[in-house]
Design a protein around this motif. Sequence first.
Motif, PDB file in Angstrom:
ATOM      1  N   LEU A   1       3.465   6.834  10.603  1.00 12.05           N
ATOM      2  CA  LEU A   1       3.645   5.306  11.004  1.00 12.05           C
ATOM      3  C   LEU A   1       2.698   4.773  12.076  1.00 12.05           C
ATOM      4  CD1 LEU A   1       7.728   5.323  11.067  1.00 12.05           C
ATOM      5  CD2 LEU A   1       6.049   4.429   9.372  1.00 12.05           C
ATOM      6  N   ASN A   2       2.312   5.530  13.180  1.00  9.69           N
ATOM      7  CA  ASN A   2       1.344   5.227  14.093  1.00  9.69           C
ATOM      8  C   ASN A   2       0.159   5.005  13.512  1.00  9.69           C
ATOM      9  OD1 ASN A   2       3.355   5.393  16.058  1.00  9.69           O
ATOM     10  ND2 ASN A   2       3.042   7.272  16.688  1.00  9.69           N
TER      11      ASN A   2
ATOM     12  N   ALA B   1      -0.299   3.707  10.433  1.00  8.65           N
ATOM     13  CA  ALA B   1       0.065   3.219   9.266  1.00  8.65           C
ATOM     14  C   ALA B   1      -0.976   2.588   8.260  1.00  8.65           C
ATOM     15  CB  ALA B   1       1.170   2.307   9.518  1.00  8.65           C
ATOM     16  N   THR B   2      -1.325   1.571   8.981  1.00 10.71           N
ATOM     17  CA  THR B   2      -2.495   0.583   8.302  1.00 10.71           C
ATOM     18  C   THR B   2      -3.716   1.255   7.995  1.00 10.71           C
ATOM     19  OG1 THR B   2      -2.663  -0.484  10.027  1.00 10.71           O
ATOM     20  CG2 THR B   2      -1.209  -1.536   8.555  1.00 10.71           C
ATOM     21  N   ARG B   3      -4.435   2.027   8.991  1.00  8.07           N
ATOM     22  CA  ARG B   3      -5.571   2.554   8.809  1.00  8.07           C
ATOM     23  C   ARG B   3      -5.613   3.359   7.570  1.00  8.07           C
ATOM     24  NH1 ARG B   3      -6.764   5.180  14.253  1.00  8.07           N
ATOM     25  NH2 ARG B   3      -4.763   4.184  14.719  1.00  8.07           N
TER      26      ARG B   3
ATOM     27  N   LEU C   1      -4.176   3.227   4.793  1.00  9.63           N
ATOM     28  CA  LEU C   1      -4.164   2.465   3.548  1.00  9.63           C
ATOM     29  C   LEU C   1      -5.605   2.303   3.113  1.00  9.63           C
ATOM     30  CD1 LEU C   1      -2.209  -0.870   3.520  1.00  9.63           C
ATOM     31  CD2 LEU C   1      -2.161   0.846   1.835  1.00  9.63           C
ATOM     32  N   SER C   2      -6.486   2.387   4.164  1.00 12.13           N
ATOM     33  CA  SER C   2      -8.031   2.502   3.675  1.00 12.13           C
ATOM     34  C   SER C   2      -8.589   3.648   3.537  1.00 12.13           C
ATOM     35  CB  SER C   2      -8.733   1.685   4.711  1.00 12.13           C
ATOM     36  OG  SER C   2      -7.981   0.480   5.367  1.00 12.13           O
TER      37      SER C   2
ATOM     38  N   ALA D   1       2.597   0.716  -0.697  1.00 13.07           N
ATOM     39  CA  ALA D   1       2.345   1.251   0.618  1.00 13.07           C
ATOM     40  C   ALA D   1       3.176   0.569   1.750  1.00 13.07           C
ATOM     41  CB  ALA D   1       0.854   1.211   0.958  1.00 13.07           C
ATOM     42  N   GLY D   2       3.240  -0.627   1.652  1.00 10.81           N
ATOM     43  CA  GLY D   2       3.997  -1.315   2.799  1.00 10.81           C
ATOM     44  C   GLY D   2       5.487  -1.179   2.673  1.00 10.81           C
TER      45      GLY D   2
ATOM     46  N   LEU E   1       5.954   2.749   4.087  1.00 11.66           N
ATOM     47  CA  LEU E   1       5.549   2.927   5.568  1.00 11.66           C
ATOM     48  C   LEU E   1       6.937   2.089   6.440  1.00 11.66           C
ATOM     49  CD1 LEU E   1       2.000   1.588   5.875  1.00 11.66           C
ATOM     50  CD2 LEU E   1       3.172   3.975   6.360  1.00 11.66           C
TER      51      LEU E   1
END
Lengths: 220, 220
Positions: free
Chosen positions: B116-117, B119-121, B123-124, B159-160, B163
């Motif tokens: 979670l910390n 998270a978005t990185r 995705l790539s 993915a969203g 997470l």
Amino acid sequence: MTEAPSQQGNRLDRRKARTRAALIRAAQTLIAEGRTHVPILEITQAADVGMGSFYNHFETKEQLFEAALESVLDSYGQLLDRVTAEIEDPAEVFATSFRLAGRLHRREPDLSRVLLNNATRLLSAEDGLAPRARRDIQAGVDAGRFQVEDVDLAVTMAAGALLCLGQLLHDQPERDDAAAADRLAENLLRMFGVPARQAHRICRLPLPDPSSARGDGSAA
Amino acid sequence: MTEAPSQQGNRLDRRKARTRAALIRAAQTLIAEGRTHVPILEITQAADVGMGSFYNHFETKEQLFEAALESVLDSYGQLLDRVTAEIEDPAEVFATSFRLAGRLHRREPDLSRVLLNNATRLLSAEDGLAPRARRDIQAGVDAGRFQVEDVDLAVTMAAGALLCLGQLLHDQPERDDAAAADRLAENLLRMFGVPARQAHRICRLPLPDPSSARGDGSAA
């Protein structure tokens, strides 16, 4: 001159609140400028408060930026509330807010990056966008517009889509942000039980201009 | 004894690779123990490598933990690949992976928090779960099972959801994680164009046991 202890307390409280507000304003400016890596000393100088008073309010720089971000998102949420205040269909209220918020990632890239770096924690925030999404989805359910059995899971889908959209838009700079935000809003409406044709139409309606609602009606 | 320069180079490369692998293993142990706040010295001691060699491989502790997490997620992705290898319906492959991954947040809470910390990185990331989700959704499209116009947006939704499900499960410890993961998987299948009744049935099928696929078939 002597004061009653309660008056002293009040004055101290007000001064503390002013210091905290100054730190948050300074942090918001740094977020907007993409300069969240500056040392604490630079933040306190920008806020015109003593270095030591920082630690009366925040344990770490990250905590300050999180508070600043929550406050920005709460203001943005209030803006969305004003922009959608006149819309009657709860499905359109939700879609309009999502479509506008999805466009923020490109228009406010630094805000978007701080948002992504604090992504999941903000889901639990009491202010900001997640509680508003919950309220709007619940309104859709109450009006019989959405068939959603578990509102928290619906908020989870919407928040996840908004956050990961941000990462996708940063990773694919050539992608049309408006088209992507509108497509995701349409997906969410369909998932909430809105018929496909209506979901498609709602997510192609002209959007209100948020800048026209920035003030509180005080423009001359 | 003299060696050709290329042999020296190879030996140096192998030693560098061993050091990097030792650092990543140490970081994975710390992640599993929820101890990601230890100083770098403690990490290099646990890895049995010199403090200085850390900086030959990573600029920051965060970078090491990110690499360790990517490697964990890639292993988990390989596990999901094995578990779903015999499933023919691409919709069921996707749903099974999502339902199992959704259950990770409770079963591996420390891994979930690091996820979670970052998270978005993630995705790539080129390894891990996002590229597998893309592959599985594309397979569903190719088989005519999914009606998805934009696979990247579909991955974004999945993915969203995964997470933000993690954050929801941490915030609501009493919530049934399996039921929530299955419900989100069903929502996603419906969004990808699978008829509601089929989506419902697929997301209630008994799940394969991932622990039975941990090895590579070498169990006696």
